[in-house]
Design a protein around this motif. Structure first.
Motif, PDB file in Angstrom:
ATOM      1  N   GLU A 474      57.188  11.978  74.830  1.00  8.15           N
ATOM      2  CA  GLU A 474      56.036  11.877  73.946  1.00  8.15           C
ATOM      3  C   GLU A 474      55.979  13.141  73.109  1.00  8.15           C
ATOM      4  OE1 GLU A 474      52.567  11.516  76.407  1.00  8.15           O
ATOM      5  OE2 GLU A 474      51.714   9.966  75.174  1.00  8.15           O
ATOM      6  N   ILE A 475      55.637  13.013  71.831  1.00 12.37           N
ATOM      7  CA  ILE A 475      55.397  14.220  71.040  1.00 12.37           C
ATOM      8  C   ILE A 475      54.046  14.068  70.314  1.00 12.37           C
ATOM      9  CG2 ILE A 475      57.785  15.005  70.655  1.00 12.37           C
ATOM     10  CD1 ILE A 475      57.588  13.574  67.911  1.00 12.37           C
ATOM     11  N   PRO A 476      53.409  15.204  69.994  1.00 11.20           N
ATOM     12  CA  PRO A 476      52.108  15.080  69.338  1.00 11.20           C
ATOM     13  C   PRO A 476      52.237  14.774  67.854  1.00 11.20           C
ATOM     14  CG  PRO A 476      52.647  17.393  69.712  1.00 11.20           C
ATOM     15  CD  PRO A 476      53.777  16.596  70.280  1.00 11.20           C
ATOM     16  N   ILE A 477      51.247  14.086  67.339  1.00  9.85           N
ATOM     17  CA  ILE A 477      51.194  13.806  65.911  1.00  9.85           C
ATOM     18  C   ILE A 477      49.735  14.023  65.488  1.00  9.85           C
ATOM     19  CG2 ILE A 477      50.952  11.325  66.358  1.00  9.85           C
ATOM     20  CD1 ILE A 477      52.703  10.760  64.014  1.00  9.85           C
ATOM     21  N   GLY A 478      49.548  14.733  64.401  1.00  8.70           N
ATOM     22  CA  GLY A 478      48.181  15.084  64.001  1.00  8.70           C
ATOM     23  C   GLY A 478      47.765  14.381  62.721  1.00  8.70           C
ATOM     24  N   PHE A 479      46.594  13.782  62.734  1.00 11.74           N
ATOM     25  CA  PHE A 479      46.032  13.144  61.532  1.00 11.74           C
ATOM     26  C   PHE A 479      44.889  14.020  61.062  1.00 11.74           C
ATOM     27  CE2 PHE A 479      47.815   9.895  64.222  1.00 11.74           C
ATOM     28  CZ  PHE A 479      48.493   9.056  63.344  1.00 11.74           C
ATOM     29  N   VAL A 480      44.894  14.383  59.773  1.00 15.43           N
ATOM     30  CA  VAL A 480      43.793  15.222  59.295  1.00 15.43           C
ATOM     31  C   VAL A 480      43.165  14.649  58.030  1.00 15.43           C
ATOM     32  CG1 VAL A 480      44.700  17.378  60.239  1.00 15.43           C
ATOM     33  CG2 VAL A 480      45.299  16.738  57.933  1.00 15.43           C
ATOM     34  N   VAL A 481      41.878  14.843  57.942  1.00 11.98           N
ATOM     35  CA  VAL A 481      41.132  14.464  56.738  1.00 11.98           C
ATOM     36  C   VAL A 481      40.727  15.772  56.069  1.00 11.98           C
ATOM     37  CG1 VAL A 481      39.050  13.317  55.882  1.00 11.98           C
ATOM     38  CG2 VAL A 481      40.255  12.399  57.876  1.00 11.98           C
ATOM     39  N   LEU A 482      40.982  15.857  54.758  1.00 12.21           N
ATOM     40  CA  LEU A 482      40.678  17.116  54.067  1.00 12.21           C
ATOM     41  C   LEU A 482      39.216  17.162  53.622  1.00 12.21           C
ATOM     42  CD1 LEU A 482      43.898  17.531  51.898  1.00 12.21           C
ATOM     43  CD2 LEU A 482      43.424  18.376  54.209  1.00 12.21           C
ATOM     44  N   LYS A 483      38.740  18.371  53.457  1.00  6.48           N
ATOM     45  CA  LYS A 483      37.356  18.540  52.990  1.00  6.48           C
ATOM     46  C   LYS A 483      37.237  18.012  51.564  1.00  6.48           C
ATOM     47  CE  LYS A 483      36.178  22.551  55.759  1.00  6.48           C
ATOM     48  NZ  LYS A 483      36.332  23.986  55.860  1.00  6.48           N
ATOM     49  N   THR A 484      36.090  17.502  51.220  1.00  2.00           N
ATOM     50  CA  THR A 484      35.852  17.018  49.867  1.00  2.00           C
ATOM     51  C   THR A 484      36.095  18.162  48.888  1.00  2.00           C
ATOM     52  OG1 THR A 484      34.075  15.791  50.879  1.00  2.00           O
ATOM     53  CG2 THR A 484      34.181  15.708  48.484  1.00  2.00           C
ATOM     54  N   GLY A 485      36.786  17.829  47.802  1.00  2.00           N
ATOM     55  CA  GLY A 485      37.006  18.860  46.791  1.00  2.00           C
ATOM     56  C   GLY A 485      38.329  19.589  46.942  1.00  2.00           C
ATOM     57  N   VAL A 486      39.030  19.384  48.076  1.00  2.00           N
ATOM     58  CA  VAL A 486      40.338  20.047  48.221  1.00  2.00           C
ATOM     59  C   VAL A 486      41.335  19.267  47.380  1.00  2.00           C
ATOM     60  CG1 VAL A 486      42.208  20.623  49.811  1.00  2.00           C
ATOM     61  CG2 VAL A 486      39.830  20.891  50.531  1.00  2.00           C
ATOM     62  N   ILE A 487      41.972  19.951  46.445  1.00  2.00           N
ATOM     63  CA  ILE A 487      42.888  19.220  45.561  1.00  2.00           C
ATOM     64  C   ILE A 487      44.319  19.718  45.714  1.00  2.00           C
ATOM     65  CG2 ILE A 487      41.282  18.420  43.749  1.00  2.00           C
ATOM     66  CD1 ILE A 487      42.134  21.128  42.302  1.00  2.00           C
ATOM     67  N   ARG A 488      44.578  20.469  46.770  1.00  2.00           N
ATOM     68  CA  ARG A 488      45.929  21.004  46.964  1.00  2.00           C
ATOM     69  C   ARG A 488      46.884  19.891  47.375  1.00  2.00           C
ATOM     70  NH1 ARG A 488      45.902  25.041  51.386  1.00  2.00           N
ATOM     71  NH2 ARG A 488      48.079  25.126  50.773  1.00  2.00           N
ATOM     72  N   ASP A 489      48.193  20.164  47.214  1.00  2.00           N
ATOM     73  CA  ASP A 489      49.224  19.206  47.599  1.00  2.00           C
ATOM     74  C   ASP A 489      49.169  18.987  49.126  1.00  2.00           C
ATOM     75  OD1 ASP A 489      51.544  17.818  48.029  1.00  2.00           O
ATOM     76  OD2 ASP A 489      52.826  19.619  47.932  1.00  2.00           O
ATOM     77  N   PRO A 490      48.938  17.738  49.572  1.00  2.00           N
ATOM     78  CA  PRO A 490      48.809  17.491  51.011  1.00  2.00           C
ATOM     79  C   PRO A 490      50.031  17.941  51.811  1.00  2.00           C
ATOM     80  CG  PRO A 490      48.190  15.547  49.760  1.00  2.00           C
ATOM     81  CD  PRO A 490      48.729  16.537  48.775  1.00  2.00           C
ATOM     82  N   SER A 491      51.233  17.817  51.211  1.00  2.00           N
ATOM     83  CA  SER A 491      52.404  18.164  52.033  1.00  2.00           C
ATOM     84  C   SER A 491      52.443  19.668  52.333  1.00  2.00           C
ATOM     85  CB  SER A 491      53.702  17.686  51.387  1.00  2.00           C
ATOM     86  OG  SER A 491      53.886  18.379  50.190  1.00  2.00           O
ATOM     87  N   GLY A 492      51.918  20.464  51.413  1.00  2.00           N
ATOM     88  CA  GLY A 492      51.847  21.902  51.660  1.00  2.00           C
ATOM     89  C   GLY A 492      50.888  22.188  52.815  1.00  2.00           C
ATOM     90  N   ILE A 493      49.774  21.464  52.815  1.00  2.00           N
ATOM     91  CA  ILE A 493      48.784  21.656  53.894  1.00  2.00           C
ATOM     92  C   ILE A 493      49.393  21.206  55.227  1.00  2.00           C
ATOM     93  CG2 ILE A 493      46.503  20.949  54.746  1.00  2.00           C
ATOM     94  CD1 ILE A 493      45.628  20.726  51.807  1.00  2.00           C
ATOM     95  N   GLU A 494      50.138  20.106  55.187  1.00  2.00           N
ATOM     96  CA  GLU A 494      50.766  19.609  56.436  1.00  2.00           C
ATOM     97  C   GLU A 494      51.693  20.678  57.026  1.00  2.00           C
ATOM     98  OE1 GLU A 494      50.651  14.889  55.078  1.00  2.00           O
ATOM     99  OE2 GLU A 494      52.579  15.909  55.180  1.00  2.00           O
ATOM    100  N   GLN A 495      52.473  21.321  56.147  1.00  2.00           N
ATOM    101  CA  GLN A 495      53.385  22.368  56.635  1.00  2.00           C
ATOM    102  C   GLN A 495      52.605  23.545  57.214  1.00  2.00           C
ATOM    103  OE1 GLN A 495      56.587  21.972  57.163  1.00  2.00           O
ATOM    104  NE2 GLN A 495      56.185  19.929  56.348  1.00  2.00           N
ATOM    105  N   GLU A 496      51.495  23.883  56.563  1.00  2.00           N
ATOM    106  CA  GLU A 496      50.663  24.993  57.073  1.00  2.00           C
ATOM    107  C   GLU A 496      50.114  24.663  58.462  1.00  2.00           C
ATOM    108  OE1 GLU A 496      49.093  26.306  52.676  1.00  2.00           O
ATOM    109  OE2 GLU A 496      47.596  25.811  54.182  1.00  2.00           O
TER     110      GLU A 496
END
Ligand code: COA
Ligand code: AMP
Length: 571
Positions: A474-496
């Motif tokens: 088993e490995i973990p997988i994380g689902f995240v919802v961004l705060k309203t108004g965040v317009i950054r590239d999601p893939s960059g946030i995923e890497q962070e």
């Protein structure tokens, strides 16, 4: 030793990552332990003091543990794959007088500096004055902090070996932190007397060992398996134990385990199924096995996670020895359910850990505490009293000990696992009832990972769940919802986010997939449907829960998972 084992090899250190093999007789090991204990006393450590040990798989780790035991100091070994914050949490809770560490660990070919992690952890923990002892490995020397740090050689440089300090059977021997359902690790406390009685009994009766034989637990001393079956049980029973600084694959190939078994004449091996899945993937036909003389090898024991029947049958066929899946936990310190080699092996049912071990009265209860009939899945509990060797409390936290384990069903210990007992009395462990997942045989808290994700400045909400993995189970997988108004590239946030979990919890979390989603699926009462997300990621059938507030969100989750290659297969 006093019964004539002085010249017998007690410990074989086999390190493919440094190309070193060293053997220690019982006499040599005893003398080193006594010298180390003398050093501990000189540095102010006394009975009842805590000593945190943050070390790689080297003999000095075992020496340090046994030196603490010799003088009644309470050791708390922290696995080397944990990050500074996790180490800090353990330091803060244990309040040690001393920390023993090394300059580095070695992961196959990568040198992992330990000292910066240690220094950061001490700073984060904000504890009182401390003495640190650093074992300098020549692969990477660490700089020492004046007035606080001394080297291992300085610790050992004394001619006053310490004698054994008498302890009560009920005095704590060690604290071992394990994942709970939150980010705060739980300090499992083990006593001296019950622990040794149980472990010594287990060697002949569960593992079918005789004194003088060679036992190998291919685990890490940072885990309970390492405490019990690399250090205490084989040495208390007069066996030779192997301390292996390597992996099942990559050090250098999938024949690594067979090389060690052949070279040292191992009789019984104990490891986690994940180590075998890794071998099976690289050497499906077992070609490497044929290169070695495994004539002394008579049994394989697997534990730490659910053993899939495919892996068990593969191992049995290729090795031609009985393969026993047995079930236990950090809390119990030794097997709850097993096929007991020394009491006569029962027919093996792949997928079952066979029967409860003597001392454990295992029952299956429904959510109201009623006992369930055979073959019905429920909460696995152990009727009190627990046998010797099981935890006596949680360090500094008697209240949580009661709440977590004893309060749910009065008169029973709650294991946290779900499963059933079949008509033949065989025990089947099917999974956890809480938010704990098992990755490569390591117990991880999804709650702890969620706390890390939630601390990112752009994250509004998150959920972590385990998904099936071919090698790690088993490995973990994380689902995240961004705060309203965040317009950054999601893939960059995923890497962070991936980096953040690695920094905060450590590489051992194997957190490599974060997915930004628009919303999380929830019930109308606001409960996140982690189980449904897991089923979608695993490709298993799922029902849209009647209580879901918006079923369309599941299609979005499905699409997001598909971009990451999930599900891998449809089952
Ligand atoms: N110090 C620092 N880093 C460590 C570490 C340590 N002591 N132990 C593991 N890590 C790192 C690994 O290098 C890896 O880093 P990466 O993400 O950069 O590759 C990460 O933590 C995950 O480690 P692991 O889950 O062990 O994966 P792996 O790919 O290195 O090895 C297996 C896979 C299956 C070979 C290995 O997990 C294994 O043999 N497991 C046996 C499990 C076991 O002993 N369980 C104990 C209970 S019996
Ligand atoms: P740990 O405390 O890290 O040893 O993890 C204990 C947990 O691992 C148990 O509560 C189970 O969920 C799981 N586990 C350990 N051994 C087995 C096994 N043989 N079969 C199924 N699950 C297991």
């Amino acid at each position: 030793m006093e019964r004539g084992r002085g010249d017998q090899t007690a410990l074989i250190y086999d390190s493919p990552v440094t190309s070193v093999i060293r053997k220690f007789s019982y006499r040599t090991l005893r003398d080193l332990v006594a010298r180390c204990a003398g050093g501990l006393i000189r540095e102010g450590v006394r009975k009842g003091d805590r000593v945190v040990i943050y070390m790689p798989m080297i003999p000095e780790t075992v020496i340090a543990m046994l030196a603490c035991a010799r003088i009644g100091a309470i050791h708390s070994v922290v696995f080397g794959g944990f990050a500074a914050r996790e180490l800090a949490a353990r330091i803060r809770d244990a309040q040690p007088r001393m920390i023993i560490s090394a300059s580095c660990g070695i992961e196959i070919t990568r040198v992992i500096p330990y000292k910066p992690l240690l220094d950061e952890a001490i700073q984060l923990a904000e504890t009182g004055p401390l003495r640190c002892v650093i074992y300098q490995r020549h692969q990477l020397l660490a700089s020492l902090v004046e007035g606080r740090d001394i080297s291992w050689d300085q610790l050992m440089d004394n001619d006053q070996p310490a004698s054994c300090v008498p302890c009560k059977a009920t005095d704590p021997l060690y604290i071992l932190y394990t994942s709970g359902t939150t980010g705060v690790p739980k300090g499992v406390v083990r006593d001296n007397g019950g622990h040794l009685v149980a472990l010594k009994w287990s060697m002949p009766h569960i593992y079918g060992m005789k004194p003088g034989e060679i036992f190998w637990a291919a685990s890490d001393v940072g885990w309970v398996v390492g405490h019990s079956y690399i250090v205490y049980a084989p040495l208390a029973y007069g066996c030779t134990t192997i301390l292996y600084e390597g992996k099942s694959v990559g050090t250098p190939d999938p024949g690594a385990f067979w090389r060690v078994i052949a070279e040292h004449g191992v009789h019984v091996l104990f490891t986690a199924p994940t180590a075998f899945r890794a071998i099976k993937r690289e050497d499906p036909d077992g070609m490497h096995i044929k290169k070695y003389d495994l004539s002394k090898f008579r049994m394989l024991f697997l534990a730490g996670e659910r053993c899939d029947p495919d892996t068990l049958l593969w191992a049995e066929k290729r090795l031609n020895v009985p393969v026993v899946d047995h079930w236990w936990q950090t809390e119990t310190g030794w097997a709850i359910g097993a096929n007991t080699a020394g009491l006569g092996l029962l027919p093996i049912k792949p997928g079952s850990c066979t029967k409860p071990v003597p001392g454990y009265d295992v029952r299956i209860l429904d959510d109201h505490g009623e006992e369930l009939p055979p073959s019905q899945i429920g909460n696995i509990v152990i009727r009190l009293p627990l046998p010797p060797g099981c935890l006596t409390t949680l360090w500094n936290n008697e209240r949580d000990f009661s709440i977590t384990y004893l309060a749910e069903y009065p008169g029973y210990y709650l294991t946290g696992d779900a499963g059933f007992i079949d008509n033949d009395g065989y025990l089947w462990i099917m999974g956890r009832i809480d938010d704990i997942i098992n990755t490569a045989g390591h117990r991880l808290s999804t709650g702890a990972m969620e706390e890390v994700l939630a601390s990112h400045q752009d994250v509004a909400e998150c959920a972590v769940t385990g998904v099936a993995d071919e090698v790690k189970g088993e490995i973990p997988i994380g689902f995240v919802v961004l705060k309203t108004g965040v317009i950054r590239d999601p893939s960059g946030i995923e890497q962070e986010l991936i980096r953040l979990v690695r920094e905060r919890i450590g590489p051992i979390a194997s957190f490599k997939i974060a997915i930004v989603v628009r919303r999380l699926p929830k019930t109308r009462s606001g409960k996140i449907l982690r189980g449904t997300m897991k089923k979608i990621a695993d490709g298993t059938e799922y029902r849209v829960p009647a209580t879901i507030d918006d079923p369309t969100i599941l299609d979005e989750i499905k699409e997001s998972l598909a971009t990451k290659g999930y599900p891998k297969t449809t089952r």
